[in-house]
Scaffold this motif. Sequence first.
Motif, PDB file in Angstrom:
ATOM      1  N   GLN A 124     -29.734   8.921 -25.147  1.00 11.82           N
ATOM      2  CA  GLN A 124     -29.330   9.944 -24.191  1.00 11.82           C
ATOM      3  C   GLN A 124     -27.841  10.278 -24.312  1.00 11.82           C
ATOM      4  O   GLN A 124     -27.024   9.445 -24.714  1.00 11.82           O
ATOM      5  N   ALA A 125     -27.504  11.516 -23.909  1.00 15.26           N
ATOM      6  CA  ALA A 125     -26.129  11.999 -24.016  1.00 15.26           C
ATOM      7  C   ALA A 125     -25.167  11.189 -23.159  1.00 15.26           C
ATOM      8  O   ALA A 125     -24.038  10.917 -23.578  1.00 15.26           O
ATOM      9  N   ASP A 126     -25.598  10.784 -21.938  1.00 14.23           N
ATOM     10  CA  ASP A 126     -24.687  10.051 -21.058  1.00 14.23           C
ATOM     11  C   ASP A 126     -24.275   8.717 -21.651  1.00 14.23           C
ATOM     12  O   ASP A 126     -23.135   8.268 -21.493  1.00 14.23           O
ATOM     13  N   LEU A 127     -25.191   8.087 -22.380  1.00 13.89           N
ATOM     14  CA  LEU A 127     -24.872   6.809 -23.019  1.00 13.89           C
ATOM     15  C   LEU A 127     -23.881   7.012 -24.160  1.00 13.89           C
ATOM     16  O   LEU A 127     -22.936   6.226 -24.332  1.00 13.89           O
ATOM     17  N   ALA A 128     -24.072   8.080 -24.941  1.00 11.17           N
ATOM     18  CA  ALA A 128     -23.149   8.375 -26.047  1.00 11.17           C
ATOM     19  C   ALA A 128     -21.759   8.707 -25.521  1.00 11.17           C
ATOM     20  O   ALA A 128     -20.744   8.268 -26.081  1.00 11.17           O
ATOM     21  N   VAL A 129     -21.688   9.465 -24.431  1.00 11.94           N
ATOM     22  CA  VAL A 129     -20.397   9.823 -23.848  1.00 11.94           C
ATOM     23  C   VAL A 129     -19.721   8.594 -23.252  1.00 11.94           C
ATOM     24  O   VAL A 129     -18.496   8.434 -23.348  1.00 11.94           O
ATOM     25  N   ALA A 130     -20.508   7.709 -22.638  1.00 13.57           N
ATOM     26  CA  ALA A 130     -19.944   6.491 -22.049  1.00 13.57           C
ATOM     27  C   ALA A 130     -19.266   5.635 -23.110  1.00 13.57           C
ATOM     28  O   ALA A 130     -18.162   5.111 -22.899  1.00 13.57           O
ATOM     29  N   VAL A 131     -19.900   5.504 -24.263  1.00 16.33           N
ATOM     30  CA  VAL A 131     -19.309   4.740 -25.368  1.00 16.33           C
ATOM     31  C   VAL A 131     -18.016   5.408 -25.833  1.00 16.33           C
ATOM     32  O   VAL A 131     -16.993   4.741 -26.052  1.00 16.33           O
ATOM     33  N   THR A 132     -18.056   6.724 -25.999  1.00 17.15           N
ATOM     34  CA  THR A 132     -16.884   7.462 -26.459  1.00 17.15           C
ATOM     35  C   THR A 132     -15.706   7.273 -25.511  1.00 17.15           C
ATOM     36  O   THR A 132     -14.574   7.035 -25.942  1.00 17.15           O
ATOM     37  N   LEU A 133     -15.966   7.409 -24.202  1.00 17.32           N
ATOM     38  CA  LEU A 133     -14.904   7.255 -23.208  1.00 17.32           C
ATOM     39  C   LEU A 133     -14.326   5.846 -23.231  1.00 17.32           C
ATOM     40  O   LEU A 133     -13.106   5.661 -23.123  1.00 17.32           O
ATOM     41  N   LEU A 134     -15.191   4.848 -23.385  1.00 19.20           N
ATOM     42  CA  LEU A 134     -14.720   3.462 -23.393  1.00 19.20           C
ATOM     43  C   LEU A 134     -13.825   3.199 -24.598  1.00 19.20           C
ATOM     44  O   LEU A 134     -12.740   2.610 -24.458  1.00 19.20           O
ATOM     45  N   VAL A 135     -14.260   3.620 -25.779  1.00 21.96           N
ATOM     46  CA  VAL A 135     -13.467   3.405 -26.993  1.00 21.96           C
ATOM     47  C   VAL A 135     -12.137   4.146 -26.899  1.00 21.96           C
ATOM     48  O   VAL A 135     -11.079   3.604 -27.240  1.00 21.96           O
ATOM     49  N   TRP A 136     -12.182   5.395 -26.423  1.00 20.25           N
ATOM     50  CA  TRP A 136     -10.967   6.193 -26.326  1.00 20.25           C
ATOM     51  C   TRP A 136      -9.991   5.605 -25.309  1.00 20.25           C
ATOM     52  O   TRP A 136      -8.789   5.533 -25.573  1.00 20.25           O
ATOM     53  N   ALA A 137     -10.504   5.191 -24.172  1.00 19.41           N
ATOM     54  CA  ALA A 137      -9.630   4.673 -23.120  1.00 19.41           C
ATOM     55  C   ALA A 137      -8.962   3.367 -23.531  1.00 19.41           C
ATOM     56  O   ALA A 137      -7.763   3.164 -23.295  1.00 19.41           O
ATOM     57  N   THR A 138      -9.717   2.471 -24.163  1.00 21.70           N
ATOM     58  CA  THR A 138      -9.145   1.174 -24.534  1.00 21.70           C
ATOM     59  C   THR A 138      -8.216   1.276 -25.734  1.00 21.70           C
ATOM     60  O   THR A 138      -7.193   0.594 -25.783  1.00 21.70           O
ATOM     61  N   ASN A 139      -8.546   2.146 -26.680  1.00 19.01           N
ATOM     62  CA  ASN A 139      -7.791   2.147 -27.929  1.00 19.01           C
ATOM     63  C   ASN A 139      -6.761   3.262 -28.046  1.00 19.01           C
ATOM     64  O   ASN A 139      -5.877   3.192 -28.885  1.00 19.01           O
ATOM     65  N   ILE A 140      -6.854   4.285 -27.199  1.00 21.06           N
ATOM     66  CA  ILE A 140      -5.907   5.402 -27.250  1.00 21.06           C
ATOM     67  C   ILE A 140      -5.106   5.501 -25.956  1.00 21.06           C
ATOM     68  O   ILE A 140      -3.868   5.513 -25.974  1.00 21.06           O
ATOM     69  N   LEU A 141      -5.810   5.588 -24.839  1.00 21.90           N
ATOM     70  CA  LEU A 141      -5.127   5.812 -23.565  1.00 21.90           C
ATOM     71  C   LEU A 141      -4.232   4.640 -23.169  1.00 21.90           C
ATOM     72  O   LEU A 141      -3.052   4.835 -22.829  1.00 21.90           O
ATOM     73  N   LEU A 142      -4.745   3.424 -23.207  1.00 18.59           N
ATOM     74  CA  LEU A 142      -3.947   2.263 -22.795  1.00 18.59           C
ATOM     75  C   LEU A 142      -2.714   2.067 -23.683  1.00 18.59           C
ATOM     76  O   LEU A 142      -1.598   1.886 -23.164  1.00 18.59           O
ATOM     77  N   PRO A 143      -2.851   2.084 -25.021  1.00 14.17           N
ATOM     78  CA  PRO A 143      -1.639   1.987 -25.853  1.00 14.17           C
ATOM     79  C   PRO A 143      -0.668   3.142 -25.623  1.00 14.17           C
ATOM     80  O   PRO A 143       0.548   2.954 -25.726  1.00 14.17           O
ATOM     81  N   SER A 144      -1.196   4.341 -25.301  1.00 15.84           N
ATOM     82  CA  SER A 144      -0.322   5.474 -25.011  1.00 15.84           C
ATOM     83  C   SER A 144       0.518   5.214 -23.770  1.00 15.84           C
ATOM     84  O   SER A 144       1.701   5.580 -23.714  1.00 15.84           O
TER      85      SER A 144
END
Length: 304
Positions: A266-286
């Motif tokens: 499902q799309a919500d599961l794919a988006v959830a993974v994307t948000l998690l990876v982006w937040a931990t690896n891009i947003l937090l270091p930023s």
Amino acid sequence: MGALWMTLKKNEQGLSDVWAISKAKWEVGNTFWLFVMFLLVPLNWALESRKWQMLVSRIAPIRYGEAVKSTLTGLMTGLTMPAQVGEIVGRVGSLPIAGRSRTVGAAFVSGGIQFYAAVFAGIGAFFYASPKLQLSSVVNGLLFTLLAVIVILGVVFFVFRKKLATVKPGTGWRERIRSSVEVISIYRDTELLAAFGVGMIRYVTYTAQFVAALLFFEFPLSPLYMTACAALVLLVKTLLPALNLLGDLGVRGITAVFIFEKFGIQADLAVAVTLLVWATNILLPSLVGLIWLWVGSDRRKHVD
């Protein structure tokens, strides 16, 4: 981001569904893979900083701590400025060296290394997962041609990069561009290959983070397909430039929805993974880069 939201709406889902499924996985207690993700974040950016130090030091020696600060500052400025311009401006501007204009060329080399790491891994993932993607023969042919051209151009540029040093100097902005691009000619083969090795290790680290996120959300895929899907998302994200790192999130999300949909997810599961990876690896270091930049500017004010 707007396109990502529209993708969810098209599937009769929303951000509330993304939040609900993320909360459910957390309550299950499947937190080991979250720990793995967070553990790999500093390793990922430590490797990027090391690669950056190796490349810049060929122009002017810098300490590893300065390379880390420069890398995270560039990541933070990339959140607001177009494409990769913000990242380059942040990296170069935070370096405590003279003649920063030449380091723009080093930034292009560093980005090029990660670009080709994603391309090489993505080619393997594409051939492995293409039967599941069910793309038309025309699309498959176009993608294969595009990737082949990119690889050939990279090899040609690597082999003949020394010729850049013989290009006749120009004036004004043409000379600035030429001098930046010319920087690649100063690196020896062994130096570029060593930097590429670090870049590949960093790519593996980032892919491992993505796979850890898939395991956290309990995706019903084999480890090989998880790795291939992660590599395909990173490949598309690499090939399609975004306006900024927020736009980059949208590209990642839409690509993840398209790819994982082929596996019945499902799309919500794919988006959830994307948000998690982006937040931990891009947003937090930023945010770390933002704090670093704020502290540095505050110190300069006191000195002045």
